[in-house]
Design a protein around this motif. Structure first.
Motif, PDB file in Angstrom:
ATOM      1  N   THR A 145      27.326  13.510  47.090  1.00 21.32           N
ATOM      2  CA  THR A 145      27.185  14.399  46.226  1.00 21.32           C
ATOM      3  C   THR A 145      28.361  15.229  45.659  1.00 21.32           C
ATOM      4  OG1 THR A 145      26.929  15.647  48.355  1.00 21.32           O
ATOM      5  CG2 THR A 145      25.151  14.437  47.597  1.00 21.32           C
ATOM      6  N   THR A 146      28.268  15.849  44.473  1.00 18.68           N
ATOM      7  CA  THR A 146      29.118  16.686  44.646  1.00 18.68           C
ATOM      8  C   THR A 146      30.071  17.763  44.841  1.00 18.68           C
ATOM      9  OG1 THR A 146      28.978  16.364  42.315  1.00 18.68           O
ATOM     10  CG2 THR A 146      29.987  18.333  41.876  1.00 18.68           C
ATOM     11  N   GLY A 147      30.825  19.117  45.556  1.00 17.73           N
ATOM     12  CA  GLY A 147      30.933  19.552  46.495  1.00 17.73           C
ATOM     13  C   GLY A 147      31.530  20.883  45.155  1.00 17.73           C
ATOM     14  N   SER A 162      31.776  17.725  37.090  1.00 16.46           N
ATOM     15  CA  SER A 162      31.307  17.340  38.481  1.00 16.46           C
ATOM     16  C   SER A 162      32.507  17.532  38.603  1.00 16.46           C
ATOM     17  CB  SER A 162      30.443  16.530  38.586  1.00 16.46           C
ATOM     18  OG  SER A 162      28.935  17.441  38.036  1.00 16.46           O
ATOM     19  N   PHE A 163      33.118  17.286  39.667  1.00 24.08           N
ATOM     20  CA  PHE A 163      33.765  16.784  40.639  1.00 24.08           C
ATOM     21  C   PHE A 163      33.750  17.621  42.219  1.00 24.08           C
ATOM     22  CE2 PHE A 163      36.212  20.783  39.069  1.00 24.08           C
ATOM     23  CZ  PHE A 163      36.540  21.263  40.973  1.00 24.08           C
ATOM     24  N   ASP A 172      31.657  26.672  43.339  1.00 19.38           N
ATOM     25  CA  ASP A 172      30.426  25.206  44.606  1.00 19.38           C
ATOM     26  C   ASP A 172      29.232  24.951  44.267  1.00 19.38           C
ATOM     27  OD1 ASP A 172      33.450  25.395  46.037  1.00 19.38           O
ATOM     28  OD2 ASP A 172      32.642  28.095  46.531  1.00 19.38           O
ATOM     29  N   VAL A 173      29.182  24.024  44.434  1.00 22.73           N
ATOM     30  CA  VAL A 173      28.126  23.677  44.604  1.00 22.73           C
ATOM     31  C   VAL A 173      27.517  23.149  46.041  1.00 22.73           C
ATOM     32  CG1 VAL A 173      26.620  21.285  44.193  1.00 22.73           C
ATOM     33  CG2 VAL A 173      28.153  22.221  41.883  1.00 22.73           C
ATOM     34  N   TYR A 200      18.640  26.653  43.467  1.00 23.18           N
ATOM     35  CA  TYR A 200      19.007  27.060  42.643  1.00 23.18           C
ATOM     36  C   TYR A 200      20.374  28.467  42.478  1.00 23.18           C
ATOM     37  CZ  TYR A 200      17.427  32.519  41.430  1.00 23.18           C
ATOM     38  OH  TYR A 200      17.584  33.791  41.127  1.00 23.18           O
ATOM     39  N   ALA A 201      20.856  28.428  44.303  1.00 25.59           N
ATOM     40  CA  ALA A 201      22.228  29.166  43.226  1.00 25.59           C
ATOM     41  C   ALA A 201      23.237  28.413  43.245  1.00 25.59           C
ATOM     42  CB  ALA A 201      22.388  29.064  44.992  1.00 25.59           C
ATOM     43  N   THR A 202      23.319  27.487  42.607  1.00 29.48           N
ATOM     44  CA  THR A 202      24.108  26.331  41.938  1.00 29.48           C
ATOM     45  C   THR A 202      23.559  26.463  40.899  1.00 29.48           C
ATOM     46  OG1 THR A 202      24.239  24.466  43.944  1.00 29.48           O
ATOM     47  CG2 THR A 202      24.963  24.014  41.395  1.00 29.48           C
ATOM     48  N   ILE A 203      22.753  26.584  40.113  1.00 27.26           N
ATOM     49  CA  ILE A 203      22.722  27.227  38.610  1.00 27.26           C
ATOM     50  C   ILE A 203      22.986  28.552  38.886  1.00 27.26           C
ATOM     51  CG2 ILE A 203      20.631  27.408  36.850  1.00 27.26           C
ATOM     52  CD1 ILE A 203      19.276  25.101  38.811  1.00 27.26           C
ATOM     53  N   ALA A 204      22.395  29.545  39.234  1.00 27.38           N
ATOM     54  CA  ALA A 204      22.476  31.269  39.698  1.00 27.38           C
ATOM     55  C   ALA A 204      24.189  31.232  39.160  1.00 27.38           C
ATOM     56  CB  ALA A 204      22.025  31.765  40.272  1.00 27.38           C
ATOM     57  N   ALA A 205      24.880  30.316  39.598  1.00 29.28           N
ATOM     58  CA  ALA A 205      26.624  30.560  39.346  1.00 29.28           C
ATOM     59  C   ALA A 205      27.047  29.482  38.869  1.00 29.28           C
ATOM     60  CB  ALA A 205      26.757  29.657  40.694  1.00 29.28           C
TER      61      ALA A 205
END
Length: 166
Positions: free
Chosen positions: A90-92, A82-83, A125-126, A131-136
């Motif tokens: 929060t992580t972006g 994460s960065f 991108d977080v 769900y969208a982040t995990i899918a990415a």
């Protein structure tokens, strides 16, 4: 005029010494060599993805009756970092890296024919949806596994052809 340009280009290309790696299709020496590569099991989900991509690219699944001449051993390093911290801590953004160290081993002699590395990375991108982040993250891993497998197969093909000095 177009025919003259095409003919000139063909003559120049033939004179430079470039040869198609897979000339002869499935009967080419490189294709036969790749079909004789056995891929060892690789740990983890990333390993499963890379191994399947390697088997697909090598054409091993369609090479019935071909005795393995080489064994491909692969060790993976899969990292998710994460960065890009936002104002609210929060992580972006995340970076996923997949690195592979692989060895092509002659089954008969046990000699290491090729010892090299390959890698790939992706930025993710977080977003507010977990769900969208995990899918990415998963999609990035799948794409990187295919990319790493393609790099490995290309390097193995070059070695089997005798064009590398590693």
């Amino acid at each position: 005029m177009k025919a003259l340009v095409a003919l000139t280009a063909a003559m120049l290309l033939a004179g430079c010494g470039l040869q198609p790696m897979y000339a002869g299709g499935g009967n080419a020496a490189v294709a036969q060599g790749l079909a004789a590569v056995q891929v060892s099991a690789i740990e983890g989900r990333a390993g499963w993805l890379v191994r399947n991509a390697l088997v697909d690219e090598l054409g091993v699944s369609g090479a019935k009756g071909v005795a393995p001449k080489y064994r491909l051993d692969v060790r993976l390093d899969d990292k998710l970092e994460s960065f890009a911290l936002l104002r609210d801590d929060t992580t972006g953004r995340e970076r996923r890296t997949l690195r592979a160290r692989y060895q092509l081993v002659d089954v008969g002699s046990g000699a290491v024919v090729l010892d090299a590395t390959a890698g790939s990375d992706a930025g993710i991108d977080v977003v507010s949806s977990d769900y969208a982040t995990i899918a990415a993250e998963q999609t990035a891993l799948e794409n990187m596994a295919k990319d790493v497998a393609s790099r490995i197969v290309t390097n193995v093909a070059l070695r089997l052809r005798g064009d590398t000095d590693q």
